[in-house]
Design a protein around this motif. Structure first.
Motif, PDB file in Angstrom:
ATOM      1  N   GLU A   1       6.750   9.432   3.193  1.00 17.70           N
ATOM      2  CA  GLU A   1       5.275   9.463   3.239  1.00 17.70           C
ATOM      3  C   GLU A   1       4.781  10.617   4.119  1.00 17.70           C
ATOM      4  N   ARG A   2       5.474  10.794   5.239  1.00 19.30           N
ATOM      5  CA  ARG A   2       5.060  11.849   6.172  1.00 19.30           C
ATOM      6  C   ARG A   2       5.116  13.221   5.486  1.00 19.30           C
TER       7      ARG A   2
ATOM      8  N   ASN B   1       2.324  13.593   2.859  1.00 20.97           N
ATOM      9  CA  ASN B   1       1.002  13.765   3.475  1.00 20.97           C
ATOM     10  C   ASN B   1       0.850  15.131   4.145  1.00 20.97           C
TER      11      ASN B   1
ATOM     12  N   GLN C   1      -2.001  17.931   3.319  1.00 20.91           N
ATOM     13  CA  GLN C   1      -2.861  18.564   4.328  1.00 20.91           C
ATOM     14  C   GLN C   1      -2.707  20.083   4.378  1.00 20.91           C
TER      15      GLN C   1
ATOM     16  N   THR D   1      -4.745   9.688   1.755  1.00 21.15           N
ATOM     17  CA  THR D   1      -3.423   9.477   2.344  1.00 21.15           C
ATOM     18  C   THR D   1      -2.503   8.841   1.323  1.00 21.15           C
ATOM     19  N   PHE D   2      -1.313   9.422   1.198  1.00 21.19           N
ATOM     20  CA  PHE D   2      -0.326   8.918   0.258  1.00 21.19           C
ATOM     21  C   PHE D   2       0.398   7.734   0.878  1.00 21.19           C
ATOM     22  N   LYS D   3       0.546   6.657   0.117  1.00 17.70           N
ATOM     23  CA  LYS D   3       1.214   5.460   0.644  1.00 17.70           C
ATOM     24  C   LYS D   3       2.153   4.842  -0.382  1.00 17.70           C
TER      25      LYS D   3
ATOM     26  N   ILE E   1      -2.837   6.761  -3.548  1.00 16.11           N
ATOM     27  CA  ILE E   1      -3.517   7.607  -2.558  1.00 16.11           C
ATOM     28  C   ILE E   1      -4.745   6.833  -2.123  1.00 16.11           C
TER      29      ILE E   1
END
Ligand code: SER
Length: 638
Positions: free
Chosen positions: A537-538, A541, A545, A617-619, A637
Motif C-alpha cells: 500500500e505504501r 500511495n 503522490q 488513498t489506495f487500500k 481508492i
C-alpha cells in the motif's frame, strides 16, 4: 473401445503424422481473464494462432480438459455434458484443408473403425457481407474422400438452421450452412467478434445413429437437427481471419487449422449408441447409483437424474483438482451448483447419502479420480484425493443445512395457501432452495406454483449475468467510466508493487475492475503478511503522490518484450502492441524513457493521464487464496 484407448489412438495417430503432443492446459485458464473456464483446446493457444511461434513447433495435438457452464441446464439428455475432453490438433500455418480433412476422416474410419456411410459433413456457405467466400475446397476434398470409400457424396446447400428443417436431407452427404453453424470464433458469428479476435469457417463431421426423426424438432431432419439422429463429433476450424478495428476481416499472417472433437461423443459413435452416458467412463458410477437406489437407468422417470449426478460429479472432481472451491461467486458458484444439483438428484434417485467418505457423491468422485488418473497425472496422490473428497463432503453438509433453513421459509410461505413466482424465486436466490424442490413440496401439499412467472424471473437474472460475461470479454474492465479507469491505473501500480515486495516471479493471473473496486489474481504461494500488505500500500500511495504520467506507446511486439513489459492479457499479441508505461515524472509520448519507468505493461487501456487523477488513498480490502498458488486481492481508492 474405452475412452482411454480412443485418446491414445488419437494422440499416436497425429504424432505419427508429425505432431508434438502437448499437455492439457488447466481447466482454469492461467493467463486469460476473458473467460472463467477453458472451454476448448484452442483457448490456451490463441497467441500462437495469432502468429507467435510456438516453442513446440507448428503441428500440435492434445486432449484438453474442457468445461462449458452454459450447458448445465442441458445435461440430462443423451448428449450434453458440462465437462468433456476435447481432442485437438493444430496446424500453426503449416498444413491446411487438404491435409486436415483426410487426417480426421482417416482417423475415424481406419483407427476407430467408423463406417463412412454413417458420416455426414458440413461446410461454410459463404458470407458476402464480410467478404468470406463459400468453402468449395472443403466440399471438393470431402467428395473425393467419400468417393475413395465407394460413396457418391451429393453436395447440397442448406443455409440457416430453419432452412434445414424445411429442406431436409435431399439425399445429401455434404451440406453447406451459414455462419451460425459453420463459422467458429470464441465469440461466435462474425458480427459478435470483437476487434483483434481470430476466427474462420469450419467443417463439421456428424455421426448418423440412424434413429427416427422426431418432428417435435422440425418438419424435416438434417445434420444440424437436434432430434438426436445426428451427433457432431468433430470440427475443423480454418482459423484464417482476424477482425479489424473497422469491423472488416483481414487474413491472419498464417493460415491455421484448429480442430476440436468431443472424445466422449466419438466414443459414443464407436459403440453405435447415441447415449454418451453409456460409454465406459460412466459405467461404474451409474452402476453404483443403480445398486444403491434400486432404480433402473432406462426408467424414464430417473434417467435424467442418473446422468446429472454422473456428469456433475465428474466435472466437480476436475474443478476441485484445479483449485476451485465452492463459493457464491464465479467459478466457485458454478462448482457449488454442480455439487448441490448432484446432491438433489441423488436424493431424487433415493440413494442413501452416507457420511464423510461414505457419502454417495464422494464415492462417485472417487471412481472418476481412478478412471482419469492415468491420463491426467495431476489427479494422482493422496493429497489431491483428500482435498477433493473433503470439499465435496463439506459442501454436501452445508447444503443440507441450507435446505433445512429453506424448508422453514417454505413452510411459512406454504401456510399462506399459495406460492407466488417471486416467492419461489427468493427461496432460490436468497435461500439456495432449488425450484424443483419448491415444485415437489408444493405438489405434495396440493398448492400451485407459477412456473412461468418463475421462469421469467430467472430469464431476467440470466440476461443480467450474460451481460456480465459479455463485459468480461472486453478484458477485465466492467466499463470505461472515469472511476473504473482510475482503478485500472491503480491496478498497474499494484502489480508492480507486488513484484517489488513479494518477488519478480509474481505474475498476473486474472483481473476484474469495476467502478467500486479492483481485483487482481496473481501467482504467489502463500498468504501475505500484514507487513507485506502495508508495504505494498505504501509503494502504491507513494507513486500516486508523485504525480507520474501514464504514457501510451505503440511498438513492435518484440521490442515491448525486450523492455520486459508485463503481458497483461495473455490472449492477444498482434505484431504491433500497445504498451502503457508509468513515469518517470518528465516522460512524454515522444520520449517515454522506458529505462526509468516504474512499470510497463502490454495493455489496451484506458488509463488516466497522470496518477494525480487517482486523488485518494489506495487500500487493500482483502487478500485471499483462489486456487493452489493463486492469490486474489481486492482493493479500493478512498
Ligand atoms: N475451437 C473449435 C471448437 O471449439 C475447434 O477446436 O469447436
Amino acid at each position: 473401445m474405452t475412452i482411454n484407448e480412443i485418446r491414445t489412438k488419437y494422440l499416436e495417430f497425429f504424432k505419427a503424422n508429425g505432431h508434438t503432443i502437448i499437455p492439457s492446459a488447466p481447466i482454469v485458464p492461467q493467463n486469460d481473464p476473458t473467460t472463467l473456464f477453458t472451454g476448448s483446446g484452442m483457448q490456451p493457444l490463441v497467441p500462437y494462432l495469432l502468429g507467435e511461434p510456438h516453442p513446440q513447433g507448428s503441428r500440435l495435438v492434445n486432449s484438453q480438459k474442457s468445461f462449458r457452464a452454459e450447458d448445465i441446464e442441458e445435461v440430462g439428455d443423451n448428449r450434453h455434458t458440462t465437462f468433456f475432453e476435447m481432442l485437438g490438433n493444430w496446424s500453426l500455418g503449416d498444413y491446411f484443408k487438404e491435409e486436415q480433412l483426410p487426417f480426421f476422416f482417416k482417423f475415424l474410419t481406419e483407427e476407430i473403425g467408423l463406417d463412412p456411410k454413417n458420416l455426414y459433413v458440413t461446410a461454410f456457405i459463404g458470407d458476402e457481407k464480410n467478404n468470406v467466400p463459400q468453402d468449395v475446397e472443403s466440399a471438393t476434398i470431402w467428395t473425393k474422400l467419400f468417393s475413395e470409400k465407394g460413396i457418391d457424396a451429393k453436395v447440397v446447400s442448406i443455409g440457416s438452421e430453419a432452412d434445414g428443417y424445411r429442406l431436409g436431407m435431399q439425399g445429401g452427404r455434404i451440406f453447406f450452412y451459414d455462419a451460425k453453424k459453420n463459422w467458429w470464433s470464441r465469440a461466435g458469428i462474425p458480427e459478435n467478434m470483437p476487434a483483434g479476435e481470430p476466427g474462420g469457417p469450419d467443417s463439421e463431421v456428424f455421426y448418423d445413429f440412424g434413429t427416427l426423426h422426431d418432428v417435435k424438432f422440425g418438419a424435416e431432419c438434417h445434420p444440424n437437427c437436434d432430434c438426436g439422429r445426428f451427433l457432431e463429433i468433430g470440427n475443423s476450424v480454418f482459423m484464417q481471419y482476424i477482425k479489424k478495428e473497422d469491423g472488416s476481416f483481414a487474413l491472419l499472417p498464417k493460415q491455421n487449422v484448429d480442430f476440436g472433437g468431443g472424445l466422449e461423443r466419438i466414443a459414443a459413435a464407436a459403440q453405435g449408441n447415441p447415449d454418451v452416458f453409456a460409454i465406459d467412463v460412466f459405467a461404474d458410477t451409474i452402476g453404483l447409483l443403480i445398486h444403491f437406489s434400486g432404480k433402473e437407468y432406462l426408467d424414464s422417470r430417473y434417467q435424467r437424474s442418473f446422468r446429472i449426478v454422473a456428469d456433475h460429479m465428474r466435472a466437480a472432481m476436475f474443478m476441485l483438482e484445479a483449485g476451485v472451491r465452492p463459493s457464491n461467486t464465479e467459478r466457485g458458484y458454478i462448482l457449488r451448483r454442480l455439487i448441490r444439483r448432484a446432491a438433489q438428484h441423488a436424493q431424487k434417485l433415493g440413494v442413501e447419502h452416507g457420511q464423510g467418505t461414505d457419502s454417495m457423491l464422494v464415492k462417485c468422485a472417487s471412481i472418476f479420480i481412478e478412471k482419469y488418473k492415468q491420463a491426467y497425472p495431476e489427479l494422482q496422490g493422496d493429497d489431491v484425493y483428500r482435498q477433493i473428497t473433503e470439499e465435496i463432503w463439506k459442501e454436501e453438509r452445508q447444503f443440507a443445512h441450507t435446505l433445512e433453513a429453506g424448508m422453514k421459509e417454505f413452510e411459512k410461505i406454504a401456510a399462506t395457501g399459495h406460492i407466488e413466482a417471486q416467492e419461489a424465486y427468493t427461496l432460490f436466490t436468497t435461500h439456495g432452495f432449488p425450484f424443483e424442490m419448491t415444485l415437489e413440496l408444493a405438489k405434495e401439499r396440493g398448492l400451485d406454483v407459477d412456473s412461468e412467472g418463475f421462469k421469467k424471473e430467472m430469464d431476467k437474472h440470466r440476461a443480467m449475468s450474460r451481460a456480465g460475461s459479455e463485459q468480461k470479454f472486453k478484458g477485465g474492465l466492467a466499463d470505461q467510466s472515469e472511476k473504473t479507469t482510475r482503478l485500472h491505473t491503480a491496478h498497474h501500480l499494484l502489480l508492480k508493487a507486488l513484484q517489488m515486495v513479494l518477488g519478480p516471479m509474481v505474475k498476473q493471473r486474472g483481473s476484474n475492475i469495476t467502478q467500486e473496486r479492483l481485483r487482481i489474481d496473481f501467482s504467489y504461494g502463500s498468504k501475505m503478511t500484514p507487513e507485506q500488505k502495508i508495504e505494498v500500500e505504501r509503494i502504491v500511495n507513494k507513486k500516486i503522490q508523485e504525480h507520474l504520467p501514464m504514457i501510451r506507446s505503440t511498438l513492435p511486439k518484440e521490442e515491448a518484450e525486450q523492455l520486459g513489459a508485463e503481458h497483461e492479457f495473455g490472449a492477444r499479441y498482434p505484431d504491433m502492441v500497445s504498451v502503457y508505461s508509468l513515469g518517470p515524472k518528465n516522460a512524454t509520448a515522444e520520449n517515454p524513457q522506458f529505462d526509468e519507468a516504474f512499470s510497463i505493461e502490454f495493455c489496451g487501456g484506458p488509463h488516466v493521464a497522470n496518477t494525480s487523477e487517482l486523488a485518494g488513498t489506495f487500500k487493500i480490502q482483502k487478500e485471499e487464496a483462489v486456487a493452489a498458488g493463486i492469490r486474489r486481492i481486492k482493493a479500493v481508492i478512498v
